[in-house]
Design an enzyme around this catalytic site. Structure first.
Site, short mmCIF file in Angstrom:
data_model
loop_
_atom_site.label_atom_id
_atom_site.label_comp_id
_atom_site.label_asym_id
_atom_site.label_seq_id
_atom_site.Cartn_x
_atom_site.Cartn_y
_atom_site.Cartn_z
N SER A 240 10.88 0.76 9.81
CA SER A 240 9.69 1.34 9.20
C SER A 240 9.57 2.83 9.59
CB SER A 240 8.46 0.52 9.60
OG SER A 240 7.36 0.79 8.76
N ASP B 91 8.45 -6.53 0.50
CA ASP B 91 7.77 -5.71 1.51
C ASP B 91 6.53 -5.07 0.91
OD1 ASP B 91 7.03 -3.85 3.48
OD2 ASP B 91 9.11 -3.58 4.11
N HIS C 86 7.96 -7.27 5.40
CA HIS C 86 8.06 -6.15 6.33
C HIS C 86 8.44 -6.65 7.73
CE1 HIS C 86 7.47 -1.92 7.10
NE2 HIS C 86 6.67 -2.17 8.13
#
Length: 221
Positions: free
Chosen positions: A110, A169, A196
């Site tokens: 991320s 996601d 995610h």
């Protein structure tokens, strides 16, 4: 013909996502570390900036971030006019590489993947702080929307990368991760049906190992 002789395991500096920390990321990558056992070791570090206003008291392990798009906040989609904190984080990565190394590559998740991509760009340009970084695995990554960061993406980044994209996601939408991959020369893109997180099921495990195989030290090195 016997099995190939085992070289040493690769070492990857692991960069966590926004609102995580080194300890939290270790907890959330247990399946991946197990999948890579003997082939690659993950060494996580915490981002230098505490994220203010946590909804519960985390005591000595506050949620952390690599940079902010607004005062104490972060949104990946925000074209921040005055992003703050990135230089300290680049310095923190350089310090971790020097202090805990040697490292072979990076694994970012991320916001940590977005930071790792910036490190790759600097490495490809010859920034000596990151000279040991030979490759990166970028999970749920994205390119920063801030104009102040646009220089990272001006030219194709010539460093081997594996981009892991979650089709479901909801935090970093798959197109953002695919767009980041397009900034690299010959990126490897791995899609998974999940959201995610750092996936480590059998198909992803094979893709990680196939990618890492390219960098495994042989006996002669």
């Amino acid at each position: 013909a016997g099995a190939m002789p085992e070289g040493r395991a690769l070492r990857l500096l692991a960069l966590h996502g926004y609102r995580q920390s080194e300890r939290r990321f270790r907890q959330r990558t247990g399946a991946l570390r197990k999948a890579l056992r003997g082939r690659a070791e993950l060494v996580a570090v915490s981002a230098p900036h505490a994220v203010p206003g946590g909804d519960h008291d985390d005591g000595d392990d506050p949620p952390r971030g690599w940079w902010f798009s607004g005062p104490g906040t972060f949104e990946a989609a925000e074209a921040a006019a005055a992003p703050a904190g990135l230089e300290e984080s680049l310095s923190a990565v350089a310090a971790a590489l020097a202090e805990h190394g040697p490292f072979d590559g990076l694994l970012g998740f991320s916001q940590g993947a977005a930071l790792a991509a910036m490190v790759c760009a600097l490495r490809a340009r010859g920034d000596h702080r990151f000279h040991t970084v030979a490759f990166a695995i970028l999970v749920a990554g994205f390119a920063s929307r801030s104009p102040a960061h646009s220089h990272f993406y001006r030219e194709p980044i010539a460093l081997p990368t594996l981009h892991v994209v979650g089709d479901a996601d909801a935090v970093i939408a798959a197109p953002l991760s695919r767009e980041l991959a397009q900034h690299f020369v010959e990126p490897v893109v791995l899609s998974h049906p999940g959201g995610h997180f750092v996936p480590a099921a059998a198909p992803q495990r094979k893709a990680y190992l196939d990618f890492l195989e390219r960098f495994c030290p042989t006996q002669g090195q």
